[in-house]
Design an enzyme around this catalytic site. Structure first.
Site, PDB file in Angstrom:
ATOM      1  N   ARG A 207      34.327  36.592  40.120  1.00 63.76           N
ATOM      2  CA  ARG A 207      35.360  37.506  39.613  1.00 63.76           C
ATOM      3  C   ARG A 207      34.664  38.813  39.288  1.00 63.76           C
ATOM      4  O   ARG A 207      33.451  38.931  39.327  1.00 63.76           O
ATOM      5  CB  ARG A 207      36.148  36.925  38.439  1.00 63.76           C
ATOM      6  CG  ARG A 207      35.514  35.932  37.514  1.00 63.76           C
ATOM      7  CD  ARG A 207      34.500  36.481  36.542  1.00 63.76           C
ATOM      8  NE  ARG A 207      34.903  37.737  35.946  1.00 63.76           N
ATOM      9  CZ  ARG A 207      34.065  38.674  35.543  1.00 63.76           C
ATOM     10  NH1 ARG A 207      32.759  38.501  35.683  1.00 63.76           N
ATOM     11  NH2 ARG A 207      34.493  39.800  35.026  1.00 63.76           N
ATOM     12  N   GLY A 208      35.501  39.830  38.949  1.00 59.81           N
ATOM     13  CA  GLY A 208      34.964  41.178  38.785  1.00 59.81           C
ATOM     14  C   GLY A 208      35.200  41.915  40.100  1.00 59.81           C
ATOM     15  O   GLY A 208      34.890  41.369  41.180  1.00 59.81           O
ATOM     16  N   ALA A 209      35.755  43.136  40.002  1.00 59.26           N
ATOM     17  CA  ALA A 209      36.216  43.835  41.212  1.00 59.26           C
ATOM     18  C   ALA A 209      35.128  43.984  42.290  1.00 59.26           C
ATOM     19  O   ALA A 209      35.348  43.602  43.451  1.00 59.26           O
ATOM     20  CB  ALA A 209      36.807  45.187  40.820  1.00 59.26           C
TER      21      ALA A 209
ATOM     22  N   GLN B 295      35.966  36.011  29.329  1.00 63.89           N
ATOM     23  CA  GLN B 295      34.840  36.570  30.092  1.00 63.89           C
ATOM     24  C   GLN B 295      33.816  37.229  29.161  1.00 63.89           C
ATOM     25  O   GLN B 295      32.635  37.287  29.478  1.00 63.89           O
ATOM     26  CB  GLN B 295      35.332  37.606  31.109  1.00 63.89           C
ATOM     27  CG  GLN B 295      36.096  37.034  32.280  1.00 63.89           C
ATOM     28  CD  GLN B 295      37.585  37.044  32.041  1.00 63.89           C
ATOM     29  OE1 GLN B 295      38.051  36.913  30.909  1.00 63.89           O
ATOM     30  NE2 GLN B 295      38.357  37.180  33.101  1.00 63.89           N
TER      31      GLN B 295
ATOM     32  N   ASP C  12      39.611  47.714  37.705  1.00 65.96           N
ATOM     33  CA  ASP C  12      39.936  46.980  38.938  1.00 65.96           C
ATOM     34  C   ASP C  12      40.598  47.873  39.968  1.00 65.96           C
ATOM     35  O   ASP C  12      40.545  47.606  41.162  1.00 65.96           O
ATOM     36  CB  ASP C  12      40.823  45.779  38.618  1.00 65.96           C
ATOM     37  CG  ASP C  12      39.975  44.683  38.017  1.00 65.96           C
ATOM     38  OD1 ASP C  12      39.670  44.763  36.818  1.00 65.96           O
ATOM     39  OD2 ASP C  12      39.570  43.782  38.774  1.00 65.96           O
TER      40      ASP C  12
ATOM     41  N   ASN D 259      42.834  47.458  34.380  1.00 63.61           N
ATOM     42  CA  ASN D 259      41.642  46.689  34.002  1.00 63.61           C
ATOM     43  C   ASN D 259      42.093  45.466  33.210  1.00 63.61           C
ATOM     44  O   ASN D 259      43.281  45.287  32.943  1.00 63.61           O
ATOM     45  CB  ASN D 259      40.677  47.558  33.184  1.00 63.61           C
ATOM     46  CG  ASN D 259      39.329  46.886  33.016  1.00 63.61           C
ATOM     47  OD1 ASN D 259      38.752  46.388  33.993  1.00 63.61           O
ATOM     48  ND2 ASN D 259      38.815  46.814  31.805  1.00 63.61           N
ATOM     49  N   LYS D 260      41.127  44.636  32.861  1.00 65.32           N
ATOM     50  CA  LYS D 260      41.400  43.369  32.193  1.00 65.32           C
ATOM     51  C   LYS D 260      42.386  43.523  31.046  1.00 65.32           C
ATOM     52  O   LYS D 260      42.281  44.465  30.261  1.00 65.32           O
ATOM     53  CB  LYS D 260      40.064  42.800  31.681  1.00 65.32           C
ATOM     54  CG  LYS D 260      40.135  41.480  30.947  1.00 65.32           C
ATOM     55  CD  LYS D 260      40.930  40.398  31.646  1.00 65.32           C
ATOM     56  CE  LYS D 260      40.500  40.147  33.079  1.00 65.32           C
ATOM     57  NZ  LYS D 260      41.506  39.335  33.839  1.00 65.32           N
TER      58      LYS D 260
HETATM   59  O1  MRU Z   1      39.879  38.837  36.011  1.00 66.89           O
HETATM   60  P1  MRU Z   1      38.488  39.378  36.181  1.00 66.89           P
HETATM   61  O2  MRU Z   1      37.473  38.679  35.357  1.00 66.89           O
HETATM   62  O3  MRU Z   1      38.100  39.480  37.635  1.00 66.89           O
HETATM   63  O4  MRU Z   1      38.598  40.870  35.636  1.00 66.89           O
HETATM   64  C1  MRU Z   1      37.459  41.680  35.651  1.00 66.89           C
HETATM   65  C2  MRU Z   1      37.691  43.003  35.031  1.00 66.89           C
HETATM   66  O5  MRU Z   1      38.763  43.327  34.596  1.00 66.89           O
HETATM   67  C3  MRU Z   1      36.546  43.965  35.056  1.00 66.89           C
HETATM   68  O6  MRU Z   1      36.605  44.829  33.964  1.00 66.89           O
HETATM   69  C4  MRU Z   1      36.601  44.804  36.350  1.00 66.89           C
HETATM   70  O7  MRU Z   1      36.719  43.984  37.470  1.00 66.89           O
HETATM   71  C5  MRU Z   1      35.418  45.674  36.503  1.00 66.89           C
HETATM   72  S1  MRU Z   1      33.998  44.683  36.729  1.00 66.89           S
HETATM   73  C6  MRU Z   1      32.692  45.565  37.205  1.00 66.89           C
END
Ligand code: MRU
Length: 352
Positions: free
Chosen positions: A46-48, A196, A237, A247-248
């Site tokens: 996970r993470g963009a 997370q 994201d 974002n999250k």
């Molecule tokens: O649902 P996730 O854990 O994939 O969400 C991740 C986030 O919201 C991060 O802040 C975003 O992807 C940037 S990560 C470098």
């Protein structure tokens, strides 16, 4: 540590299974594009930026697994694999950005035959992974200049090595500031519902030796109002053309509390996260995930909510651009007007 990488001997994609951290460290071996799509959907990765590179490796797997010698049928297999990968998670634009880049590279080689296309997709996906690490380090250098020695920072979600190929975005800035000898203290938002922050960011910070404490998401306003926080750092994201940030979930509330207390909020992202095709955050698709993620948390071995309880679970929210003090990208720190500066940053980041 690389969160995701290509194993030429498989061929396979190897990734850290983030669902198991911090209790267990295990590497997943995935051998098909469908398995990679499932790992993205289940948030093993996970993470963009990390899901973008994983999808690219997934498409490379589809190419090398294919037995066809016909360019047109290989192309069809690639289109099918890319739609499966693209559908895995809707909000992070890095996923389609990565797939489009690989498909474009393959398209340009259509006249050269299937072997050339297969080879190119593997090379291009690996190049993307290496670039991600380089870009993160550049962003981190730009961002670290904004962080004072002795700063206390709030960080949301996980934006570290685990959310990228290595180093991280917002957490990469914190890492670099720490490596520069600055004394940093991080208040780590636990980041409900999937935690997370508590599970992944706290795990990473412990490895880097950066002092930190986990806070409940709803404690951030308290610390911001008491004047003990110097800056808030978040990733993204997807950022729309006007600077609105997906974002999250929880980022919007955090940004409101930061703004009300005149604490700067820095959003750290590679230019691949900027989506100039969408005028504002209103058009960004927001992923809703299953209710179980909210309800299945346990206390004393028992679920926190009564049996049969319903829940609503948006995984992301939109922070309006007026609440963002600055964007930190690989081409530098961007200030308002964001519609102008984001577009310029995307142009500047294009390979010359
Ligand atoms: O649902 P996730 O854990 O994939 O969400 C991740 C986030 O919201 C991060 O802040 C975003 O992807 C940037 S990560 C470098």
């Amino acid at each position: 540590m690389r969160t995701v990488r290509w194993d030429p001997d498989g061929p396979a994609v190897l990734m850290i299974d983030q669902r198991l951290l911090p209790a267990d460290f295990q590497i997943l071996t995935l051998t098909t594009a469908a398995e990679v799509a499932q790992a993205i959907q289940d948030m093993a990765v996970r993470g963009a930026p990390a899901i973008g590179v994983s999808a690219a490796f997934g498409l490379a797997l589809a190419a090398v697994n294919s037995r066809t010698r016909e360019v047109e049928s290989l192309w069809q297999e690639l289109e099918t694999a890319s739609s499966i990968l693209r559908a895995a998670r809707p909000t992070a634009v890095n996923l389609s950005w990565a797939l489009d880049r690989l498909l474009q590279a393959a398209f340009e080689l259509k006249g050269k035959g299937t072997e050339a296309i297969r080879e190119c997709l593997v090379v291009e996906a690996q190049r993307m992974a290496d670039e991600d690490v380089r870009i993160n380090r550049r962003m981190a250098e730009h961002g670290a200049a904004l962080i004072q020695d002795g700063a206390t920072l709030i960080h949301h979600c996980n934006t570290g090595a685990l959310a990228t190929v290595d180093h991280g975005t917002a957490l990469g800035v914190i890492r670099t500031a720490h490596e520069q000898g600055k004394r940093i203290h991080v208040l780590v938002d636990e980041t409900r519902p999937r935690l997370q922050g508590a599970r992944l960011t706290a795990w990473e910070l412990a490895q880097y030796g950066i002092p930190h404490e986990v806070i409940c998401d709803n404690a951030a306003g308290h610390f911001l109002s008491r004047g003990v926080v110097d800056a808030v750092l978040v990733g993204a994201d997807r950022v729309a053309a006007n600077g609105d940030v997906a974002n999250k979930i929880g980022t919007y509330m955090l940004a409101l509390a930061a703004s009300d207390n005149q604490v700067p909020l820095y959003c750290v992202l590679p230019t691949s996260t900027i989506d100039l095709t969408l005028p504002s955050g209103e058009e960004i698709p927001i992923e809703f995930r299953e209710a179980a993620e909210v309800l299945e948390l346990q206390r004393d071995g028992k679920p926190i909510a009564p049996a049969g309880c319903q829940a609503r679970n948006p995984a992301f929210d939109i922070t309006p651009h007026r609440l963002v003090t600055a964007f930190v990208t690989e081409v530098g720190v961007l200030h308002p007007p964001y519609d102008v500066h984001l577009q310029r940053a995307v142009q500047e980041a294009q390979p010359k």
